[in-house]
Write an enzyme that holds these catalytic residues in place. Structure first.
Site, mmCIF file in Angstrom:
data_model
loop_
_atom_site.group_PDB
_atom_site.id
_atom_site.type_symbol
_atom_site.label_atom_id
_atom_site.label_comp_id
_atom_site.label_asym_id
_atom_site.label_seq_id
_atom_site.Cartn_x
_atom_site.Cartn_y
_atom_site.Cartn_z
ATOM 1 C CB SER A 51 -84.489 29.199 -13.135
ATOM 2 O OG SER A 51 -84.838 29.069 -14.503
ATOM 3 C CE1 TYR A 73 -81.263 33.384 -14.255
ATOM 4 C CE2 TYR A 73 -82.072 31.613 -15.658
ATOM 5 C CZ TYR A 73 -82.288 32.542 -14.657
ATOM 6 O OH TYR A 73 -83.520 32.638 -14.061
#
Ligand code: BGC
Length: 255
Positions: A143, A156
């Site tokens: 990401s 995350y």
């Protein structure tokens, strides 16, 4: 076709970006192992698309937070197709919360899938690559948040930062075996992980205003790059992260 005779495992193959990766690799000729956790109907649809593309698919259900289930995924792939050439560590999830409210259960959920599963799925496949002298390829779907802070998503970000370092570390350790490992790092892509965002017009506008290319990405914007990195054309590329984010990561402007 770039991937004829190749066998690819795609974790989270029934989900947003995963579906597109399965289809795209199949269009390039690869046989696909569709790993899924919850959505068996979606996995079936992906298998049909793979067959429509003229290839073969195998569906395997697994809880990737358990190493024995990861090992079983790899074993089933080898039983069915005789080998594995490509691993796409795509499965992932996120949980939003203020830092002080994050529970142990949610922390474990995020870290076990986004980081531990990447570690042990890669280990299982690397053992197979070594045993068969296969110069295979590993591609992690990371990401922009392997670099960029994302307030309220600290677990995350920790997981994706960890994936970045797994990739850098293993590029060095696996390079002498001819095995490559790279990260594809999407920005804001229109998939179920962004369900809340996609259903909140005001927030969506804020997000797209911050993306130089002016729109959310599509899964296909990601899967084309994965197909390239899985192919022999990418043979000299390892330890790198490739951003697919419409320019989001490095966008800074004064109002
Ligand atoms: C996250 C999304 C977020 C995007 C851009 C992704 O990694 O899963 O929730 O919208 O990054 O910030």
């Amino acid at each position: 076709m770039k991937l004829e005779e190749k066998v690819a495992i795609v974790t989270g193959g029934s989900g947003g970006i995963g579906q597109s990766i399965c289809q795209r690799l199949a269009q390039e000729g690869a046989k696909i192992v569709i790993d899924y956790h919850t959505h068996s109907e979606a996995a079936e649809k992906v298998k049909q698309k793979i067959e429509q593309a003229g290839s073969e698919g195998l569906i395997v259900q697994a809880d990737l937070s358990k190493v024995d289930q990861i090992d079983n995924l790899v074993e089933q792939s080898i039983d069915r197709f005789g080998k594995v050439d490509i691993l796409v560590n795509n499965a992932g999830l996120e949980k939003r919360a203020d830092f002080w409210d994050v529970t142990e259960a949610d922390y474990d959920l995020v870290l076990n899938l986004n980081l531990k599963a990447v570690f042990f799925a890669t280990q299982a496949v690397v053992k197979h690559f070594r045993a068969t002298n296969n110069q295979g390829k590993i591609i992690n779907i990371s990401s922009v948040h392997e670099e960029l802070p994302f307030p309220h998503f600290t677990s995350y970000c920790a997981s994706k930062g960890g994936v970045k370092m797994i990739t850098r570390n293993l590029s060095v350790e696996l390079g002498p075996l001819g095995i490559t490992i790279n990260n594809v790092a999407p920005g804001a892509i229109a998939t179920p992980i962004n369900h809340d965002l996609l259903n909140n017009a005001e927030l969506l506008k804020k997000v797209t205003n911050n993306i130089p290319l002016g729109r959310m990405g599509e899964p296909e914007d990601v899967s084309g790059l994965v197909a390239f990195l899985a192919s022999d054309e990418a043979r000299y590329i390892t330890g790198s992260t490739f951003y697919v984010d419409g320019g989001l990561l490095w966008n800074y402007q004064e109002q």
